[in-house]
Design an enzyme around this catalytic site. Sequence first.
Site, PDB file in Angstrom:
ATOM      1  N   MET A 150       3.357  -0.605   4.658  1.00 25.33           N
ATOM      2  CA  MET A 150       3.351  -0.497   3.186  1.00 25.33           C
ATOM      3  C   MET A 150       4.409  -1.453   2.622  1.00 25.33           C
ATOM      4  SD  MET A 150       1.825   0.896   0.661  1.00 25.33           S
ATOM      5  CE  MET A 150       1.083   2.513   0.600  1.00 25.33           C
ATOM      6  N   GLY A 151       4.189  -2.754   2.909  1.00 21.99           N
ATOM      7  CA  GLY A 151       5.010  -3.781   2.257  1.00 21.99           C
ATOM      8  C   GLY A 151       4.321  -4.140   0.945  1.00 21.99           C
ATOM      9  N   ARG A 152       4.619  -5.347   0.464  1.00 28.26           N
ATOM     10  CA  ARG A 152       4.046  -5.734  -0.833  1.00 28.26           C
ATOM     11  C   ARG A 152       2.524  -5.795  -0.768  1.00 28.26           C
ATOM     12  NH1 ARG A 152       8.567  -9.358  -0.763  1.00 28.26           N
ATOM     13  NH2 ARG A 152       7.216 -10.846   0.295  1.00 28.26           N
ATOM     14  N   ILE A 153       1.979  -6.343   0.338  1.00 25.70           N
ATOM     15  CA  ILE A 153       0.519  -6.480   0.406  1.00 25.70           C
ATOM     16  C   ILE A 153      -0.126  -5.110   0.633  1.00 25.70           C
ATOM     17  CG2 ILE A 153      -1.415  -7.578   1.637  1.00 25.70           C
ATOM     18  CD1 ILE A 153       0.485  -9.940   2.226  1.00 25.70           C
ATOM     19  N   ARG A 176       7.626   1.856   8.671  1.00 22.85           N
ATOM     20  CA  ARG A 176       8.916   2.226   9.272  1.00 22.85           C
ATOM     21  C   ARG A 176       9.698   3.151   8.347  1.00 22.85           C
ATOM     22  NH1 ARG A 176      11.325  -3.435  10.726  1.00 22.85           N
ATOM     23  NH2 ARG A 176      10.220  -3.689   8.791  1.00 22.85           N
ATOM     24  N   ARG A 203      -1.811 -10.321  11.315  1.00 20.00           N
ATOM     25  CA  ARG A 203      -1.834 -11.391  12.303  1.00 20.00           C
ATOM     26  C   ARG A 203      -2.677 -10.917  13.477  1.00 20.00           C
ATOM     27  NH1 ARG A 203      -0.504 -14.134   8.764  1.00 20.00           N
ATOM     28  NH2 ARG A 203       1.313 -15.488   8.564  1.00 20.00           N
ATOM     29  N   GLU A 263      -6.750 -18.957  16.507  1.00 21.95           N
ATOM     30  CA  GLU A 263      -7.465 -19.221  15.257  1.00 21.95           C
ATOM     31  C   GLU A 263      -7.770 -20.701  15.169  1.00 21.95           C
ATOM     32  OE1 GLU A 263      -4.946 -17.805  12.144  1.00 21.95           O
ATOM     33  OE2 GLU A 263      -5.374 -15.722  12.581  1.00 21.95           O
ATOM     34  N   HIS A 315      -8.870 -16.703   8.893  1.00 24.61           N
ATOM     35  CA  HIS A 315      -7.547 -16.557   8.248  1.00 24.61           C
ATOM     36  C   HIS A 315      -7.596 -17.147   6.837  1.00 24.61           C
ATOM     37  CE1 HIS A 315      -2.962 -16.231   9.125  1.00 24.61           C
ATOM     38  NE2 HIS A 315      -3.228 -15.946   7.860  1.00 24.61           N
TER      39      HIS A 315
HETATM   40  O1  LIG Z   1       1.360 -15.195   5.796  1.00 24.42           O
HETATM   41  C1  LIG Z   1       0.645 -15.399   4.824  1.00 24.42           C
HETATM   42  O2  LIG Z   1       1.064 -15.429   3.671  1.00 24.42           O
HETATM   43  C2  LIG Z   1      -0.799 -15.673   5.005  1.00 24.42           C
HETATM   44  O3  LIG Z   1      -1.293 -15.067   6.141  1.00 24.42           O
HETATM   45  C3  LIG Z   1      -1.019 -17.148   5.086  1.00 24.42           C
HETATM   46  O4  LIG Z   1      -0.388 -17.597   6.240  1.00 24.42           O
END
Ligand SMILES: O=C(O)[C@H](O)CO
Length: 349
Positions: free
Chosen positions: A182-185, A205, A266, A295, A314
């Site tokens: 639960m970070g920004r994304i 965490r 990732r 990738e 990606h």
């Molecule tokens: O890390 C990020 O912001 C995206 O995956 C692009 O690399």
Amino acid sequence: MLHLINRLKTPLLSFGGTRTISQLINMEKPCILATTFGAHGGINKCFAPVVEKHFTIIPYETFLLDQKNLSEQVKAVFVWGSALKVDRDLMQSLPNLKVVVNGGVGVDHLDIPMINSFGVKVCNTPHVVDNATADLGMGLMLASARKIVEGHHYSLTHNNEDLPESSMGVDVCGATLGIIGMGRIGYKVARRAQPFDMKIFYHNRNRRKEEERAVGAMYCANMEDLLQQSDFVMVVVNLSPATQKLIGAKELAMMKPTSTLINISRGLVVDQDALVEALQKKVIRAAALDVTYPEPLPIGHPLAALPNVIILPHMGTHSVETMQIMVEKMVTNALAVLGGNQPPDEVKV
Ligand SMILES: O=C(O)[C@H](O)CO
């Protein structure tokens, strides 16, 4: 030799027309080294003017042709993912390098202490990638749930046959979404899931009480609880030694057989061999991946042979608006360092 090389037009050069190597060497603007664009590989042609207002771009392919004469010119390196490897050899070959700027937030492909040991700063582009990446996460979830890719292929090739049984989707509305990270994304994903009436669990965490309240999410201190209860598990953590292969055979076996794994972080966060096996044996229903290793995934990779997978190359930040802002931010950071100022987005370890 140099004379011969100078007569070559730079290959793959899409920036401001082709230039000879001697023209590149004589440029007044500071030079940056960058890769040209793959799905996730470098500066896209349409964003080159943003960079070229301030810099001369030396494409990596050109650099390789005459490293000896070009290396002294390079003041900054722009990277996206690992298309251009910033290793010790490259660092040693660039005596005037001041900054490595990463397009994107994840810097797992950069050895920051090694780069810093050359007196070179590392910057990234945080914040600006969050919405686009969260949008893609939702897109992958919806596409996998509702078999959008299959529907598209059917429309193109149906020969008046009925829709196959396999095209039957599952509902997103009312389903349970488990967000790992639960970070920004992760938070942006939760905000998008809320109006879909999803029940939201998250594992992180640290407990994020404010975010939790804002989106009505429930904290699972134990990832196992989230895996066991979610219909969709979305992985949004940074890659680090602690998160490498965080989702392996054991974790996949904890998920519901009707559940879907979505990875927008990732590739290495998921054990890909274990995932192939889980999908083959229908341990889980499906997977939707923006990230893999390597990738792009080689043609014929076992993941690609599975009917219950969507694979993207990606593309989380791959939108016109986001790329434009990312490139502007990269330029701002590089200009700050070259001007002797603290860059807004230095990454420190
Ligand atoms: O890390 C990020 O912001 C995206 O995956 C692009 O690399």
